[in-house]
Design a protein around this motif. Structure first.
Motif, PDB file in Angstrom:
ATOM      1  N   PRO A  38      78.863   3.132 -12.012  1.00  0.00           N
ATOM      2  CA  PRO A  38      79.462   2.704 -10.709  1.00  0.00           C
ATOM      3  C   PRO A  38      80.017   1.285 -11.061  1.00  0.00           C
ATOM      4  O   PRO A  38      79.128   0.358 -11.694  1.00  0.00           O
ATOM      5  N   GLY A  39      81.133   0.816 -10.517  1.00  0.00           N
ATOM      6  CA  GLY A  39      81.477  -0.576 -10.652  1.00  0.00           C
ATOM      7  C   GLY A  39      83.100  -0.338 -11.105  1.00  0.00           C
ATOM      8  O   GLY A  39      83.743   0.699 -11.023  1.00  0.00           O
ATOM      9  N   PRO A  40      83.531  -1.558 -11.482  1.00  0.00           N
ATOM     10  CA  PRO A  40      84.970  -1.559 -11.805  1.00  0.00           C
ATOM     11  C   PRO A  40      85.374  -0.828 -12.949  1.00  0.00           C
ATOM     12  O   PRO A  40      84.662  -0.296 -13.840  1.00  0.00           O
ATOM     13  N   LEU A  41      86.585  -0.041 -12.687  1.00  0.00           N
ATOM     14  CA  LEU A  41      87.043   0.946 -13.508  1.00  0.00           C
ATOM     15  C   LEU A  41      88.514   0.929 -13.492  1.00  0.00           C
ATOM     16  O   LEU A  41      89.262   0.765 -12.412  1.00  0.00           O
ATOM     17  N   ARG A  42      89.229   1.117 -14.882  1.00  0.00           N
ATOM     18  CA  ARG A  42      90.811   1.228 -14.904  1.00  0.00           C
ATOM     19  C   ARG A  42      91.009   2.529 -15.288  1.00  0.00           C
ATOM     20  O   ARG A  42      90.580   2.889 -16.344  1.00  0.00           O
ATOM     21  N   PHE A  43      92.271   2.929 -14.708  1.00  0.00           N
ATOM     22  CA  PHE A  43      93.003   4.097 -15.353  1.00  0.00           C
ATOM     23  C   PHE A  43      94.398   3.808 -15.927  1.00  0.00           C
ATOM     24  O   PHE A  43      94.931   2.841 -15.184  1.00  0.00           O
ATOM     25  N   ALA A  44      94.479   4.490 -16.959  1.00  0.00           N
ATOM     26  CA  ALA A  44      95.951   4.028 -17.457  1.00  0.00           C
ATOM     27  C   ALA A  44      96.656   5.396 -17.618  1.00  0.00           C
ATOM     28  O   ALA A  44      95.979   6.420 -17.980  1.00  0.00           O
ATOM     29  N   MET A  45      97.842   5.400 -17.454  1.00  0.00           N
ATOM     30  CA  MET A  45      98.642   6.416 -17.611  1.00  0.00           C
ATOM     31  C   MET A  45      98.819   6.989 -19.071  1.00  0.00           C
ATOM     32  O   MET A  45      99.402   6.032 -19.753  1.00  0.00           O
ATOM     33  N   GLU A  46      98.457   8.290 -19.477  1.00  0.00           N
ATOM     34  CA  GLU A  46      98.608   8.744 -20.629  1.00  0.00           C
ATOM     35  C   GLU A  46      99.937   8.442 -21.314  1.00  0.00           C
ATOM     36  O   GLU A  46      99.753   7.809 -22.599  1.00  0.00           O
ATOM     37  N   GLY A  47     101.072   8.735 -20.765  1.00  0.00           N
ATOM     38  CA  GLY A  47     102.346   8.730 -21.243  1.00  0.00           C
ATOM     39  C   GLY A  47     102.982   7.217 -21.355  1.00  0.00           C
ATOM     40  O   GLY A  47     103.762   6.951 -22.352  1.00  0.00           O
TER      41      GLY A  47
END
Length: 111
Positions: A38-47
């Motif tokens: 739990p805590g900060p998380l970033r998602f990046a778009m694969e493409g």
């Protein structure tokens, strides 16, 4: 984006990225990947990894894949065959009995 850089970045398939941006997608299931806490998380778009969205991981739970759909309230949408087919797009060797990590998250407010 402003604020501290999240400790972990996860790639997400392009078709799901808009659902995260809109707040419609609030969980992800991972198998044999780096542990998330739990805590900060970033998602990046694969493409296009330059496209990112920061979220807060609110709960991270280990369980067999067969229990994950019910856990996130999607049992009707994801019966076992559908869940398995979808997960095998990303993890070809996964089975319903394999232990996965369910990561629940919320969008971080901008500011």
């Amino acid at each position: 984006m402003t604020g501290p850089i999240p400790a972990k970045t996860l790639l997400v398939v392009d078709r799901l990225f808009p659902e995260i941006l809109s707040g419609a997608k609030t969980s992800t299931i991972r198998w044999r990947e780096a542990r998330i806490v739990p805590g900060p998380l970033r998602f990046a778009m694969e493409g296009d990894p330059s496209k990112t969205v920061d979220v807060t991981a609110t709960r991270c739970t280990d369980m067999p894949l067969s229990k994950a759909a019910a856990f996130v309230g999607r049992a009707k949408d994801w019966p076992d065959p559908v869940m398995l087919e979808g997960m095998r797009e990303h993890y070809p060797e996964i089975t319903l009995s394999d232990e996965v990590q369910v990561i629940e998250f919320a969008l971080r407010p901008h500011g």
